[in-house]
Design an enzyme around this catalytic site. Structure first.
Site, PDB file in Angstrom:
ATOM      1  CG  ASP A 113       8.448   4.709 -12.265  1.00 47.55           C
ATOM      2  OD1 ASP A 113       9.287   4.674 -11.338  1.00 47.55           O
ATOM      3  OD2 ASP A 113       7.934   3.685 -12.735  1.00 47.55           O
ATOM      4  CD  GLU A 114       7.523   3.435  -7.279  1.00 50.79           C
ATOM      5  OE1 GLU A 114       7.690   3.571  -6.050  1.00 50.79           O
ATOM      6  OE2 GLU A 114       7.595   2.352  -7.861  1.00 50.79           O
TER       7      GLU A 114
END
Length: 443
Positions: A113-114
């Site tokens: 998610d990054e």
DNA sequence: TCTGGGGTCCTAGGACCC
DNA sequence: TCTGGGGTCCTAGGACCC
């Protein structure tokens, strides 16, 4: 921090850090809209479960990731706690990366998610990094219905700190919307950094923060007057050098697009701790299967295998061994894992068992060559015979993988995969090749 | 009811080689 | 023959990240 008066050019602030909001929980809400507006978390439900992701509605109750699920439920009795569907999150993550790749090929994922992006290669196109960030944020929202915070800065250190500042936050029980995109102004970055707690720096966790506290160092500003040698005595030379650089706002870490996988593994914390060698062996067999399939699925072989055991009292022991050939077969992994586990003294019930493969290399066939005759002469050195057994198993495994690829996962199974229970269950479901449905037919 | 599961990197000691 | 130093690999453990 961000000053609306002057926007940085791409060469002043080329690094973006994009961080999806409450990613796992958000995907669950997208897949089940009836969850919208309710406190949702993803995590283990058992008494040893931990929260992996919490929606902002759940955060209003104080629910946080890494918190025990038991505590989360006490804080928020109406919490919807879901077990997690990581393949689904992986699909969303790949779509997320696809949108990032439309902006620039120079990006580096951190987890699902990054990502960090480096926009320097776009300088000639006159790209405005702030506009690029807003554009990416819009596409994430319009096409994937995901929200995010984006930090824009001259290096990873500030980009990451800025993305955190860009995100929504809970203040005294109320949700405060973030700005979405935040950039760090060159004129104020040092001032901003100075007042942050050392714990905010990447790489400073509870243990390092405690060591620094003992030196009377609480804020980043405090680090500036301390020599690297002094720091090194407390936290080691590598961390000391990092802290000195970070305290000065310096971070020369590049955005690396292709990080080769170094290790992979599988571990499990049991709802009921394992007692005795027999229970350990059963769990180890399952884990060898998972790790072997993961290796083959990625076309990798491992040279080093590590068994990890954590007892009920929290004590942890690991045993590892490196071999001269590539491991990717369940039988070979299990044989080695059992030997390693056998060297661990069972001083109590086992709450966690883990199996990790490292020393990964692309699978080339080298070291896996099928050797004839299949049974190596007994006078061969043990290493050669082990290698030969490995090769036989690899050839068999390849055949099994190919059959499964063409005819389905359940088309066949090895005897080792069919415990008495497993066979019975599989047969009841009609999944076993010789079960009620009979053998599967192709296509 | 204090702590999951996927990883990365660092440290320190010992073995081994040159 | 004894001793030293540097480099690399292996093993065990720890800290940290998401």
């Amino acid at each position: 921090m961000s000053s609306p008066s002057r926007r940085p050019g791409v060469l002043e602030a080329p690094i973006l850090h994009v961080d999806l909001d409450a990613f796992f929980a958000s995907v669950e809400v997208l897949d089940d809209p009836s969850l919208a507006g309710r406190p949702v978390a993803v995590g283990g439900a058992g008494e040893r479960g931990v929260i992996a992701s919490a929606s902002y509605e759940a955060r209003r109750y104080g629910v946080r990731s890494a918190m025990s699920s038991a505590l989360a439920r006490r804080l928020c009795p109406s919490l919807v706690l879901l077990p997690g569907r990581f393949e689904r999150y992986g699909e969303y993550s790949r779509r997320f990366h696809g949108l990032v790749a439309d902006l620039t090929p120079v990006y580096e994922p951190l987890g699902l998610d990054e990502v960090f992006c480096d926009l320097r290669s776009l300088a000639r196109l006159g790209v405005d990094p702030i506009e690029a960030a807003h554009g990416l944020r819009r596409r994430l929202h319009d096409e994937l219905r995901l929200r995010c915070g984006i930090g824009v800065a001259r290096n990873k250190l500030f980009a990451k700190l800025a993305s955190k500042a860009a995100k929504p936050r809970v203040e005294s029980g109320r949700l405060v919307e973030g700005e979405g995109v935040v950039w760090v102004d060159g004129a104020t970055e040092e001032l901003w950094l100075a007042t942050l707690p050392v714990r905010a720096l990447w790489g400073v966790g509870p243990a390092t923060a405690a060591k620094l506290e003992r030196l009377g160092l609480r804020l980043v500003r405090d680090l500036r007057g301390v020599g690297a040698a002094t720091l090194a005595r407390s936290v080691g030379p590598s961390m000391a050098a990092t802290l000195v650089a970070f305290a000065a706002g310096e971070d020369d870490r590049e955005v690396v697009t292709d990080r080769p996988l170094k290790s992979l593994g599988h571990e499990e914390t049991f709802a009921r701790s394992l007692v005795g060698r027999r229970e350990l062996a059963t769990a180890l067999r399952a884990q060898a299967g998972v790790v072997a399939r993961t290796l083959r699925g990625r076309d990798l072989v491992a040279r080093t295998l590590t068994v990890l055991v954590r007892f009920d009292d929290g004590a942890q022991v690991s045993r590892s061994q490196t071999v001269g050939y590539g491991l990717d077969d369940e039988g070979a992994l299990l044989e080695l894992a059992e030997a390693l586990a056998g060297s661990v003294e069972l001083v109590g019930a086992v709450r966690l068992l883990g199996l990790h493969a490292s020393g990964l290399r692309a699978r080339t066939g080298e070291g896996l060559q099928l050797r004839l005759p299949l049974e190596a002469p007994a006078e061969d050195p043990p290493e050669d015979r082990a290698r030969a057994r490995q090769a036989e198993r690899a050839a068999l495994r390849d055949a099994i993988d190919e059959v499964r690829r063409r005819f389905g996962r359940d088309a066949l199974a090895t005897a080792g995969e069919l415990t008495a229970d497993g066979l019975e269950v599989a047969t009841q479901r009609g999944r076993h090749p010789f079960g009620p449905e009979g053998p599967r037919t192709p296509r």
